[in-house]
Design an enzyme around this catalytic site. Structure first.
Site, PDB file in Angstrom:
ATOM      1  N   HIS A 107      22.778  -6.808  15.352  1.00 37.80           N
ATOM      2  CA  HIS A 107      21.456  -7.270  14.929  1.00 37.80           C
ATOM      3  C   HIS A 107      20.580  -6.072  14.601  1.00 37.80           C
ATOM      4  O   HIS A 107      20.402  -5.160  15.414  1.00 37.80           O
ATOM      5  CB  HIS A 107      20.826  -8.129  16.029  1.00 37.80           C
ATOM      6  CG  HIS A 107      21.544  -9.434  16.208  1.00 37.80           C
ATOM      7  ND1 HIS A 107      21.709 -10.045  17.419  1.00 37.80           N
ATOM      8  CD2 HIS A 107      22.152 -10.240  15.280  1.00 37.80           C
ATOM      9  CE1 HIS A 107      22.389 -11.181  17.247  1.00 37.80           C
ATOM     10  NE2 HIS A 107      22.668 -11.318  15.963  1.00 37.80           N
ATOM     11  N   GLU A 110      17.750  -4.230  16.767  1.00 38.79           N
ATOM     12  CA  GLU A 110      18.021  -3.892  18.162  1.00 38.79           C
ATOM     13  C   GLU A 110      18.427  -2.422  18.260  1.00 38.79           C
ATOM     14  O   GLU A 110      19.563  -2.067  18.560  1.00 38.79           O
ATOM     15  CB  GLU A 110      19.072  -4.866  18.715  1.00 38.79           C
ATOM     16  CG  GLU A 110      18.545  -6.306  18.676  1.00 38.79           C
ATOM     17  CD  GLU A 110      19.591  -7.385  18.947  1.00 38.79           C
ATOM     18  OE1 GLU A 110      20.728  -7.040  19.296  1.00 38.79           O
ATOM     19  OE2 GLU A 110      19.256  -8.578  18.806  1.00 38.79           O
ATOM     20  N   HIS A 239      23.328  -5.646  22.682  1.00 43.25           N
ATOM     21  CA  HIS A 239      22.224  -6.330  22.026  1.00 43.25           C
ATOM     22  C   HIS A 239      20.969  -6.033  22.828  1.00 43.25           C
ATOM     23  O   HIS A 239      21.027  -5.483  23.926  1.00 43.25           O
ATOM     24  CB  HIS A 239      22.461  -7.849  21.995  1.00 43.25           C
ATOM     25  CG  HIS A 239      23.530  -8.275  21.038  1.00 43.25           C
ATOM     26  ND1 HIS A 239      23.257  -8.875  19.832  1.00 43.25           N
ATOM     27  CD2 HIS A 239      24.883  -8.169  21.102  1.00 43.25           C
ATOM     28  CE1 HIS A 239      24.392  -9.136  19.197  1.00 43.25           C
ATOM     29  NE2 HIS A 239      25.400  -8.717  19.944  1.00 43.25           N
ATOM     30  N   GLU A 315      22.832  -7.379  27.007  1.00 45.33           N
ATOM     31  CA  GLU A 315      21.472  -7.401  26.458  1.00 45.33           C
ATOM     32  C   GLU A 315      20.661  -6.361  27.223  1.00 45.33           C
ATOM     33  O   GLU A 315      20.543  -6.426  28.441  1.00 45.33           O
ATOM     34  CB  GLU A 315      20.843  -8.789  26.631  1.00 45.33           C
ATOM     35  CG  GLU A 315      21.556  -9.903  25.871  1.00 45.33           C
ATOM     36  CD  GLU A 315      21.085 -10.051  24.427  1.00 45.33           C
ATOM     37  OE1 GLU A 315      20.226  -9.240  23.999  1.00 45.33           O
ATOM     38  OE2 GLU A 315      21.580 -10.951  23.732  1.00 45.33           O
TER      39      GLU A 315
HETATM   40 ZN   LIG Z   1      21.328  -9.210  19.257  1.00 41.61          ZN
END
Ligand SMILES: [Zn+2]
Length: 564
Positions: A107, A110, A239, A315
């Site tokens: 992404h 990020e 992420h 994350e």
């Molecule tokens: Zn992500």
């Protein structure tokens, strides 16, 4: 041209000195000699694509024996997707060294995920020979890092400044031109495992648009092909944000087959992640990826579902309860203030080390035993006993005693030890003897052997052996010729041969043989000749008719049945 960023290095060092040494023993000073080339106006610690490319090339130049940089594919806009291997003997594949895969920036916005990947490389190469953990990993693992899976999206998100959080575009997807005025596919909804099943979005303008088809994107294709070309044991896809450690499945609430290893390793990694970032949400929460609601097309479901890789999403910082200036405008949760970057890196390296260290045998973090039978199938005659050697190997986390049980067809006698003691890492052989009763009819029978930990009854392992019991009387026509269907035999003498095999246990068994020749017509076949061989064989010319042989041959006498 490589320019030194001493301010960044000085900062990294100061944080490094504060490092809380994890259970894997990261040294206080893990970074030295950062290299970077600025290609856009921005000058922060964050790497835009040009800076990352230059720095990875500089690392390869500085550490040619420990690193290898290669492109695993190109993006829509023609950028190379870089993968760096870190290992000794870096130019050759070493099958005895487990492979790991770390990646960031599926992404675009990020940015921290790129830094965690990048600085993990630096940690390894800068500490080779000086730090036992980095040295061990380089000499005993093959570590691959793809810091920026989605460089097109990352460049777009950076805007003109490239790496200034203040200029970000809040972009998540890649930069596919969807042809309808919208751009981008969510790469982490595009992987081809249960693609589109749950949490699917076919709206091209959506943040989570999964693409026109599975693996429609060059970036996800590159990761797919890269993973297929290696033998990764574990992977982490970074992420941000929310401080979570997630494992498959993402598409379903079902437990994955390796749930115990996946969940235990997830917890272990969480336990190793420190909190230099000063988050009020620490520790990172380990949980199955489906979380509150399932989503499909994520990379970890494909990596695990197709390739069996212990695949995680981490994350990063910040967590839900974090606030303050570090993530307030002009910064935000995807682009925290620069002074948070190295602490987040340092917090997460122990998690990556944790996975890498156990990659030679992930079962070492749980209670585990493996039973291997030799042979796993054999023929045992009625009223006799056969023996299987079972090798038991405790590859789990501790010394243990295991109860051995078995289950098989009724009437068979199955003997084995009731329990075995095994040191951690230890192996032993025991014998399984199986007696088949005289009344057993022929066929294959399955016997299950189970080992259950006395310390942890949820740890059990089953394997099976097959007993093939022969039929006492059994025969088969294994070949015959000629075979004519809906055809016509010529007039005259025809040779027809058939091979009969005795498949049974008894020798010289008197089989009844019958030969029927039928005339095929428009209606049912009409038998015109039948010979059962029981009265005489006067209608046949006999070749090689010898009961001591396994096959015999007869010829129909053409004088008696000419024209049939
Ligand atoms: Zn992500």
């Amino acid at each position: 041209m490589i320019s030194m960023r001493f301010s960044r290095w000085a900062f990294a060092l100061s944080v490094g000195l504060l490092l809380i040494v994890s259970s894997f023993g990261l040294p206080a000073s893990i970074f030295a000699e950062p290299v970077q080339e600025e290609t856009k106006a921005g000058n922060t610690i964050y790497h835009d694509y040009g800076e990352l490319t230059a720095d990875l090339q500089a690392i390869e130049f500085a550490y040619p024996l420990l690193t290898k940089l290669e492109s695993i594919g190109q993006t829509w806009e023609g950028r190379e997707i870089w993968a760096m291997k870190i290992s000794d003997n870096v130019d050759i594949e070493e099958p005895d060294e487990p492979e790991l895969f770390f990646n960031g920036c599926h992404h675009a916005r990020e940015w921290l995920t790129v830094e965690v990947c990048y600085w993990f490389i630096i940690y390894l190469v800068e500490n080779y020979t000086s730090d036992p953990t980095a040295t061990y990993l380089i000499e005993n693992r093959q570590i691959w890092v793809v810091p920026m899976v989605n460089p097109d999206g990352r460049e777009y998100d950076g805007g003109a400044q490239g790496d200034e959080p203040s200029s970000y575009q809040n972009w998540r997807k890649n930069r596919r031109n969807n042809g309808d005025g919208t751009f981008g596919v969510d790469l982490n909804r595009n992987y081809g495992y249960m693609w589109g099943v749950s949490g699917a979005c076919s709206d091209t303008s959506s943040e989570v648009y999964g693409g026109p088809s599975e693996f429609s994107e060059p970036e996800s294709q590159a990761c797919r092909d890269f993973a297929r070309n290696h033998s990764f044991v574990g992977s982490i896809s970074f992420h941000s944000h929310s401080m979570l450690i997630l494992w498959p499945w993402g598409w379903s609430f079902e437990e994955p087959p390796d749930n115990e290893v996946l969940s235990t390793l997830g917890v272990e990694m969480s336990n190793n992640i420190t909190n230099l970032a000063g988050s009020s949400s620490w520790p990172y929460t380990p949980e199955q990826a489906c979380g509150l609601y399932p989503t499909s097309g994520g990379d970890i479901d494909w990596l695990y579902g197709e390739l069996g890789i212990l695949a995680y999403v981490t994350e990063l910082y910040p967590g839900g309860s974090d606030g303050g200036a570090a993530i307030s405008a002009p910064y935000n949760r995807f682009h925290p203030r620069e002074d948070k970057v190295i602490p987040v890196v340092l917090d997460n390296i122990p998690g990556m080390v944790c996975m890498s260290m156990i990659a030679d045998n992930p079962n070492q973090i749980i209670d585990h035993i493996v039973l291997t039978p030799n042979p796993d199938s054999q023929l045992i005659n009625q009223d006799t006993t056969g023996y299987y050697m079972i090798t038991a190997h405790n590859d789990g986390k501790r010394t243990d005693t295991f109860d051995i049980t078995s289950s098989g067809p009724s009437g068979m006698t199955i003997n084995h030890p009731n329990a075995i003691n095994l040191l951690k890492g230890g192996s032993m052989n025991f014998t399984l003897d199986v007696t088949v009763p005289a009344f057993y009819i022929g066929g294959d029978y399955t016997i299950w052997i189970n080992a259950t930990s006395q310390t942890n009854p949820s740890c059990h392992y089953g394997t099976q052996v097959t007993v093939t019991v022969p039929f006492y009387y059994d025969t088969a026509i294994v070949s015959h010729s000629p075979f004519v269907e809906n055809g016509q035999y010529p007039q005259g003498s025809i040779d027809m041969t058939a091979e009969v095999m005795n498949l049974g246990q008894a020798d010289l068994d008197p089989f009844n043989l019958t030969c029927t020749i039928s005339q095929m017509g428009a209606s049912l076949p009409n038998p015109v000749f039948t010979e059962d061989f029981e009265t005489d064989l006067s209608q046949w010319t006999i070749h090689d008719h010898d009961q001591s042989q396994s096959s015999s041959e007869w010829k129909l006498d053409p004088a008696a049945h000419n024209g049939v």
